[in-house]
Design a protein around this motif. Sequence first.
Motif, PDB file in Angstrom:
ATOM      1  N   SER A 251       0.967  -1.185   0.046  1.00 40.09           N
ATOM      2  CA  SER A 251      -0.058   0.129   0.087  1.00 40.09           C
ATOM      3  C   SER A 251       0.811   1.234  -0.137  1.00 40.09           C
ATOM      4  CB  SER A 251      -1.175  -0.050   1.162  1.00 40.09           C
ATOM      5  OG  SER A 251      -1.466   1.192   1.469  1.00 40.09           O
ATOM      6  N   VAL A 252       0.758   2.185  -1.015  1.00 39.50           N
ATOM      7  CA  VAL A 252       1.466   3.320  -1.000  1.00 39.50           C
ATOM      8  C   VAL A 252       1.099   4.200   0.423  1.00 39.50           C
ATOM      9  CG1 VAL A 252       1.894   3.960  -3.238  1.00 39.50           C
ATOM     10  CG2 VAL A 252      -0.265   4.286  -2.645  1.00 39.50           C
ATOM     11  N   GLU A 253       0.112   4.125   0.934  1.00 41.79           N
ATOM     12  CA  GLU A 253      -0.181   4.858   2.223  1.00 41.79           C
ATOM     13  C   GLU A 253       0.605   4.393   3.092  1.00 41.79           C
ATOM     14  OE1 GLU A 253      -4.097   3.720   3.538  1.00 41.79           O
ATOM     15  OE2 GLU A 253      -4.527   5.764   4.440  1.00 41.79           O
ATOM     16  N   LYS A 254       1.064   3.097   3.361  1.00 37.75           N
ATOM     17  CA  LYS A 254       1.889   2.672   4.619  1.00 37.75           C
ATOM     18  C   LYS A 254       3.056   2.343   4.172  1.00 37.75           C
ATOM     19  CE  LYS A 254      -1.745   2.717   7.628  1.00 37.75           C
ATOM     20  NZ  LYS A 254      -2.540   1.644   7.601  1.00 37.75           N
ATOM     21  N   GLY A 255       3.340   1.976   3.143  1.00 37.59           N
ATOM     22  CA  GLY A 255       4.719   1.367   2.354  1.00 37.59           C
ATOM     23  C   GLY A 255       4.776   0.005   2.950  1.00 37.59           C
ATOM     24  N   ALA A 256       6.066  -0.467   2.567  1.00 36.52           N
ATOM     25  CA  ALA A 256       6.522  -2.032   3.089  1.00 36.52           C
ATOM     26  C   ALA A 256       6.387  -2.286   4.282  1.00 36.52           C
ATOM     27  CB  ALA A 256       7.763  -2.294   2.439  1.00 36.52           C
ATOM     28  N   GLU A 257       5.698  -3.132   4.957  1.00 37.71           N
ATOM     29  CA  GLU A 257       5.712  -3.350   6.351  1.00 37.71           C
ATOM     30  C   GLU A 257       6.403  -4.579   6.693  1.00 37.71           C
ATOM     31  OE1 GLU A 257       2.490  -1.210   8.934  1.00 37.71           O
ATOM     32  OE2 GLU A 257       1.512  -1.154   6.815  1.00 37.71           O
ATOM     33  N   ILE A 258       6.102  -5.172   7.990  1.00 36.68           N
ATOM     34  CA  ILE A 258       6.707  -6.430   8.447  1.00 36.68           C
ATOM     35  C   ILE A 258       6.317  -7.630   7.606  1.00 36.68           C
ATOM     36  CG2 ILE A 258       6.935  -7.883  10.451  1.00 36.68           C
ATOM     37  CD1 ILE A 258       6.126  -5.470  12.287  1.00 36.68           C
ATOM     38  N   GLN A 259       5.174  -8.014   7.429  1.00 37.47           N
ATOM     39  CA  GLN A 259       4.586  -9.014   6.699  1.00 37.47           C
ATOM     40  C   GLN A 259       5.045  -8.874   5.060  1.00 37.47           C
ATOM     41  OE1 GLN A 259       2.892  -8.465   9.674  1.00 37.47           O
ATOM     42  NE2 GLN A 259       3.835 -10.454  10.088  1.00 37.47           N
ATOM     43  N   THR A 260       5.455  -7.815   4.676  1.00 38.13           N
ATOM     44  CA  THR A 260       5.976  -7.422   3.196  1.00 38.13           C
ATOM     45  C   THR A 260       7.242  -8.111   3.188  1.00 38.13           C
ATOM     46  OG1 THR A 260       4.684  -5.416   3.264  1.00 38.13           O
ATOM     47  CG2 THR A 260       6.249  -5.907   1.459  1.00 38.13           C
ATOM     48  N   GLU A 261       8.129  -7.754   4.108  1.00 35.82           N
ATOM     49  CA  GLU A 261       9.584  -8.242   4.074  1.00 35.82           C
ATOM     50  C   GLU A 261       9.401  -9.852   4.561  1.00 35.82           C
ATOM     51  OE1 GLU A 261      12.220  -6.368   7.029  1.00 35.82           O
ATOM     52  OE2 GLU A 261      11.858  -4.534   5.956  1.00 35.82           O
ATOM     53  N   GLU A 262       8.491 -10.353   5.428  1.00 38.72           N
ATOM     54  CA  GLU A 262       8.406 -11.689   5.494  1.00 38.72           C
ATOM     55  C   GLU A 262       8.040 -12.700   4.234  1.00 38.72           C
ATOM     56  OE1 GLU A 262       5.361 -13.327   8.603  1.00 38.72           O
ATOM     57  OE2 GLU A 262       5.113 -14.334   6.793  1.00 38.72           O
ATOM     58  N   VAL A 263       7.099 -12.009   3.498  1.00 42.07           N
ATOM     59  CA  VAL A 263       6.625 -12.743   2.123  1.00 42.07           C
ATOM     60  C   VAL A 263       7.755 -12.627   1.254  1.00 42.07           C
ATOM     61  CG1 VAL A 263       4.028 -12.433   2.688  1.00 42.07           C
ATOM     62  CG2 VAL A 263       5.124 -10.691   1.364  1.00 42.07           C
ATOM     63  N   ILE A 264       8.553 -11.566   1.030  1.00 41.75           N
ATOM     64  CA  ILE A 264       9.614 -11.644   0.228  1.00 41.75           C
ATOM     65  C   ILE A 264      10.822 -12.671   0.453  1.00 41.75           C
ATOM     66  CG2 ILE A 264      11.578 -10.209  -0.412  1.00 41.75           C
ATOM     67  CD1 ILE A 264       9.826  -7.615  -0.147  1.00 41.75           C
ATOM     68  N   GLN A 265      10.843 -12.787   1.791  1.00 40.69           N
ATOM     69  CA  GLN A 265      11.782 -14.012   2.252  1.00 40.69           C
ATOM     70  C   GLN A 265      11.281 -15.234   1.899  1.00 40.69           C
ATOM     71  OE1 GLN A 265      13.362 -13.397   6.243  1.00 40.69           O
ATOM     72  NE2 GLN A 265      12.884 -11.237   6.135  1.00 40.69           N
ATOM     73  N   GLN A 266      10.157 -15.416   2.313  1.00 44.18           N
ATOM     74  CA  GLN A 266       9.223 -16.802   1.958  1.00 44.18           C
ATOM     75  C   GLN A 266       9.480 -17.173   0.430  1.00 44.18           C
ATOM     76  OE1 GLN A 266       5.607 -16.260   3.969  1.00 44.18           O
ATOM     77  NE2 GLN A 266       5.877 -17.710   5.672  1.00 44.18           N
ATOM     78  N   ALA A 267       9.168 -16.266  -0.400  1.00 51.89           N
ATOM     79  CA  ALA A 267       8.966 -16.399  -1.882  1.00 51.89           C
ATOM     80  C   ALA A 267      10.427 -16.718  -2.142  1.00 51.89           C
ATOM     81  CB  ALA A 267       8.606 -15.246  -2.556  1.00 51.89           C
ATOM     82  N   ASP A 268      11.323 -15.958  -1.761  1.00 45.38           N
ATOM     83  CA  ASP A 268      12.945 -16.258  -2.055  1.00 45.38           C
ATOM     84  C   ASP A 268      13.340 -17.704  -1.785  1.00 45.38           C
ATOM     85  OD1 ASP A 268      15.504 -15.487  -2.764  1.00 45.38           O
ATOM     86  OD2 ASP A 268      15.897 -15.944  -0.697  1.00 45.38           O
ATOM     87  N   ARG A 269      12.890 -18.107  -0.604  1.00 44.21           N
ATOM     88  CA  ARG A 269      12.828 -19.471  -0.242  1.00 44.21           C
ATOM     89  C   ARG A 269      12.350 -20.578  -1.019  1.00 44.21           C
ATOM     90  NH1 ARG A 269      14.135 -22.736   4.317  1.00 44.21           N
ATOM     91  NH2 ARG A 269      12.487 -24.276   4.391  1.00 44.21           N
ATOM     92  N   PHE A 270      11.299 -20.497  -1.605  1.00 45.31           N
ATOM     93  CA  PHE A 270      10.727 -21.215  -2.401  1.00 45.31           C
ATOM     94  C   PHE A 270      11.184 -20.882  -3.923  1.00 45.31           C
ATOM     95  CE2 PHE A 270       7.915 -21.537   1.202  1.00 45.31           C
ATOM     96  CZ  PHE A 270       8.078 -23.029   1.497  1.00 45.31           C
ATOM     97  N   GLY A 271      11.951 -19.987  -4.197  1.00 41.91           N
ATOM     98  CA  GLY A 271      12.495 -19.808  -5.469  1.00 41.91           C
ATOM     99  C   GLY A 271      11.347 -19.152  -6.543  1.00 41.91           C
ATOM    100  N   VAL A 272      10.353 -18.430  -6.069  1.00 42.49           N
ATOM    101  CA  VAL A 272       9.334 -17.926  -6.708  1.00 42.49           C
ATOM    102  C   VAL A 272       9.531 -16.493  -7.421  1.00 42.49           C
ATOM    103  CG1 VAL A 272       6.907 -17.401  -6.930  1.00 42.49           C
ATOM    104  CG2 VAL A 272       7.755 -18.945  -5.084  1.00 42.49           C
ATOM    105  N   PRO A 273       9.508 -16.267  -8.634  1.00 44.97           N
ATOM    106  CA  PRO A 273       9.554 -14.958  -9.258  1.00 44.97           C
ATOM    107  C   PRO A 273       8.587 -14.061  -8.460  1.00 44.97           C
ATOM    108  CG  PRO A 273       8.806 -16.392 -10.890  1.00 44.97           C
ATOM    109  CD  PRO A 273       9.094 -17.261  -9.549  1.00 44.97           C
ATOM    110  N   LEU A 274       9.040 -12.930  -8.391  1.00 42.70           N
ATOM    111  CA  LEU A 274       8.235 -11.705  -7.762  1.00 42.70           C
ATOM    112  C   LEU A 274       7.806 -10.587  -8.718  1.00 42.70           C
ATOM    113  CD1 LEU A 274       9.906 -11.111  -4.130  1.00 42.70           C
ATOM    114  CD2 LEU A 274       7.938 -12.838  -4.888  1.00 42.70           C
ATOM    115  N   VAL A 275       6.510 -10.159  -8.606  1.00 48.63           N
ATOM    116  CA  VAL A 275       6.150  -8.853  -9.093  1.00 48.63           C
ATOM    117  C   VAL A 275       5.538  -8.072  -8.104  1.00 48.63           C
ATOM    118  CG1 VAL A 275       4.185  -8.143 -10.579  1.00 48.63           C
ATOM    119  CG2 VAL A 275       5.108 -10.240 -11.501  1.00 48.63           C
ATOM    120  N   PHE A 276       6.056  -6.877  -8.028  1.00 45.96           N
ATOM    121  CA  PHE A 276       5.625  -5.980  -7.207  1.00 45.96           C
ATOM    122  C   PHE A 276       4.558  -4.933  -7.604  1.00 45.96           C
ATOM    123  CE2 PHE A 276       9.843  -7.461  -5.594  1.00 45.96           C
ATOM    124  CZ  PHE A 276       9.683  -7.193  -4.209  1.00 45.96           C
ATOM    125  N   ALA A 277       3.797  -4.537  -6.822  1.00 49.28           N
ATOM    126  CA  ALA A 277       2.788  -3.431  -7.091  1.00 49.28           C
ATOM    127  C   ALA A 277       2.485  -2.811  -5.954  1.00 49.28           C
ATOM    128  CB  ALA A 277       1.455  -4.200  -7.642  1.00 49.28           C
TER     129      ALA A 277
END
Length: 883
Positions: A251-277
Motif C-alpha cells: 500500500s502506498v499509504e503505509k509502505g512496506a511493512e513487517i509482513q511484506t518483508e516476511e513474504v519476500i523472504q518466503q518467496a525467495d526461499r521457494f524460488g518464486v519469481p516476484l511481481v511488485f505492485a
Amino acid sequence: RNRRLRRIMLPCARAVRPAAAAGWACAGPWAFGRGAGQIRCRRIKHNFLKRKLIVKMYNQGARSKFRDVLLPPLVSAQELRILLRIDYKQCLQALGIRFFEGKHYWRDNDGRQFECVARPRVLVPFETAAKVCSMFALEPRLVDVEPHWQKSDFLIATPPVPVVAVLGHINHGKTTFLDTVSGSHSAPGEPGGITQNLRCFTTRVDTGAERGSAFFDRNRITFVDTPGHEVFEIMRGRAAEVADVAVILVSVEKGAEIQTEEVIQQADRFGVPLVFALNKVDLPHTHIDLARAELRRQCQSLFDKGLVSRDFSTAAEAALPMSGLKGTGVREVLRQVHEVLDEQKQVPIRFPESYCLTPGAANTYEHIWRRTVYLVDCHLQPPCVGVVLDVQQHTIRGKLITVVVKAGVVNVGDYFVCGSAFGRVSHLFSSGESLSTVTTVTSGLVAQVSGIRKMPRSKAPGDCAPGDTFMVLQRERAYRVSEYRRRMEMLSEQQASGPPMQFAWEHDAAIVSARSQAQEIDRATRNPEAPMSLSDWQRRREAIEELGDGYGAPVFSKGSVHDFEEEIPTHGELAEREAKEDDYEPILPGWDHHEERPPRRSGSKLSGMQVEDKPEPHLFVEPLETASDEEEEQPQRATGGRRSARRKRQQSEDPLEAEKKEWIYYTERKNWREDAQIDSGRTRLRVDEKLQAQAKAEEEAEQKLEEERQIVNELREKILQLSPRPPETEEQKRERERQKIAERTPAPLPPVGKPVIPIVLKARYIGVFDMLMDELERLSEEYDMRILVVHGGLGDVFLRDVVHAEVEKKYGWCPVYAFQVKCDKHAQEEASRLGIDVQYYELFTDFVDAVEYRCQIVARKRARREEAVSRRKPLMQQMKPPI
Ligand SMILES: Nc1nc2c(ncn2[C@@H]2O[C@H](COP(=O)(O)OP(=O)(O)OP(=O)(O)O)[C@@H](O)[C@H]2O)c(=O)[nH]1
Ligand SMILES: [Mg+2]
C-alpha cells in the motif's frame, strides 16, 4: 502439525470407534497364512491387492534362480518370515528382538528403542533385515516404496494454468484486487474485514496482450488469496510454495511493512519469481515514487543482510502503481505476471520433488520376482501429482482436501495417496465461488477432492495434512504406499526413546520461513519435543485431575458459567474495558471477610474459585437444647432408632437433673473460653499429625515406585544389550550413557498451582485449527497457565463434543468453541439440557479475546488467593493455642 491434531482427535476416536469392524476386512501381509510353503489367501472384503499375482510372485520367488531379494527401508517381521520360510520365533531371534513381560523390544541404528506387544507390528530397518537375509544366503537390495518421478515423465495434454499467489501485509488490498480481477465481492463479506484462510480460484483474465504463449494457458490464471495478519505466516508460506509467480502488494499509504518483508523472504526461499505492485494510488496525498524508493531500499537491505538469496531491488524499482478498488493499473500488473511467466523456460516452473530414497532401483530390479508385497508395481510412476493446501470437514460432503494439481490429470474414480491416507476420488469440486462438481482437473487448477477411505480394522487410520503431496496411483500401488506409511506412523507410536522419527511425506516446508527457522531452532533447543504417544496425551489429561490449585482442591471444581459469561468482551471491546479496568476489577476484601479464606485442606470440596457463602462456625459451643415433652413422647420409630449415647443417657436420667447438670457445666465454668481454645488447638494438632503421617506414607510409596521403575529399566537395558551388536565406539558409549541418564531422569512435573483451562474446539479448516492452537500456546506462555485443548477437531459441533464438554465440567467451566462451524440440532438440545455453553466465532481475534479473558479472570483469582494465603499465615501463627 498433523500429528498434533491427531493427538487431540485420537482419544475421541477411540471413544467412539466401534470395537472392530466385522468381517474379513484386512489386506496386505495379514492376508497370508502360516508361511510361504502354505500360502493361503483368506476371503477378504476390502481387497486392494491382486492376490493371485502375489501368490504367483511368492511361488515363483521360492523357485527363483536369483539370489536377490528386494526389501523396503522398513521391513516387517511378518513379511520377512514368509520370505525366508521360517517361523516367528526363529525370525525374531535372528533379528535380535527380545521378548520380555509380554512385550517385544528392539532398536534401530539411530538409537531409537521400540516396544510393542503384537509380533506382526514389529518393523525393523533394512540393515537389520539385510543381515538376516545374508544369513540365508540371499542378496538383499534396498528398494523404496515411495514413487519416483521425473518432471519430463508427465504427459502434458493441455498447457498448465499458472498459479499466482497474492501476498502482502494486512489491509494492503489483496482481496479487493482479486475481487476486481474476478468480478466477485468477497472482501466486504469477510468477518472483521480480514481474510482468515487461503482462497483459491481460477478465472479468465484479459490482459490485452498477444495470445499464444508456448508454455502456459494465457487465458486463465489460478489465484491464491492469502491472509495478511501476522498469525497466518504458515498459510502464506504454503501459498508461496505452490505458486508459479507471487504478486506482492504494497500500500502506498503505509509502505512496506513487517509482513511484506516476511513474504519476500518466503518467496525467495521457494524460488518464486516476484511481481511488485503499489496499491491504493487513488488515495490523495500519496507519493508513489517515495513508496517505490522505500521498497527498493528495503529489498536491497534484505539482500545485504543475507536474509534473501536474490536481489529484488530491480523488481521493486519496476513496481507498478495500481488501485484495486478503482481497477486502474490492474491490467498492467496481470500483463507483467505473464511476462514473468514467459521468461521461465521450464514447464511447469515449480514442481514437487519425489522423495524416493532409491530412484530407479525398482526399475533396475524389475526382473526379480522375489519381492515383498510392499513393492507391488513399485516401478510404476504416478500419473498425477499435486500439493495439499488445506483439509476441511464439510457437513454434507465429508472430508475435503484442497489440492493444487501440479502435473498430470485427476479424474473421478482415480485412486490416490495423500499423507498416509488412501482413497478413491468420489467427487471433484471446483474450488471457486460456484463450487460445482467437475469430472477432471488438469495441471494448475485447484479442486476439492472427496473420497478418503476409512481403513477397517486398521490401528492407525491414515491421515493427510496441508503440505503433503497428493499422488494418483494404480489401486494396489496406492493402497500399499498408504499401508506402508501407516505402519511407519504406528512405529513412531511404538517408539519408547531416541530422536523423534521424521516422515518423508510430512514435510510442511512452508512452516519454516527464513525468520521463523531461527525461532524454531531456538524453541527446539530450549524444549526439545519428544515423540508424542497416547501415553503422553493421557499423562497430560491426567494432569488436570492431579493438578489442584495448590491447596488440594481442583481449580475449577466450583467455577460456574456465570463467573465467565458476565463480561466476555467481543472483538474491540477489550481495549475499551481496559481503559476502565477499575469498573470490573473485583475489590479485594480484607481478611475479616469470610469469602477470602483459603479452602480447607481436606473434608468438604471447598474451592478457591467460588467460596461458599456459609459463615465459619463459632469457637464456643451452644448449650444443648433438651428435647421437648412432645418429642419425648413420640415413638422410637420417628427418629429411626438412632439416638446418640448422650441423649440415651439423658433419657435414662431424670430430665430435670440432666438439664441442671448442663447449665452448671456451662455457667459455672469461668474459663470456658480458654478451654474451648485449648480444645480446638488439640484438634488442630491431631489433624496436623494425621496429615504428616499421610504425607510420609505418600512419600514412601513414591520411593518404592521409583525403585521398582529403576529395576524394570535396568532389566530392560540388560535384555536389550544382549542383542548381538557390533562393538561400540567410545562416542557411541558416551551417547548411550547420556541417553540412559536422560531416560532415568523423570519428566519434570508441571508446577503445582498452575491453573488449567480446558478447551473444546471445533473448526472447519485444518490450517485455521493449527493457527488457533498456536495462539493458545502463546496465551498459555503469557499467562503462565495450562490451556489444554482436551477435545476438538474439524467439522460441526456434534453430540460427542457436548459430551466431552460435559465431562470437562467436572474440572471447571468448559464451553464448546465453534469456530466457523455450526452446531448440530441434537447437540444443541443436549447442550441446553446439560447447561453447556456453545460459543460461535467467525473472527479469530474474538476467540482469542474470549480465551484471554478467561485467563485474566483466573489470573486475578489466583492473585487474590495468594494474597489471602500470605495474609493468613502470620494470623495463624498468632492464633497458635497456648499449650
Ligand atoms: N482507496 C483504496 N482503498 C483500498 C484499495 N484496495 C483496498 N482498499 C481498502 O483497504 C481495505 C482492506 O482491503 P482488503 O482487500 O480487505 O485488504 P487485504 O489485504 O485483503 O487484507 P487482509 O486479507 O486482512 O490481509 C478495505 O477497506 C478496502 O476498501 C484501493 O486500491 N484504494
Ligand atoms: Mg484479504
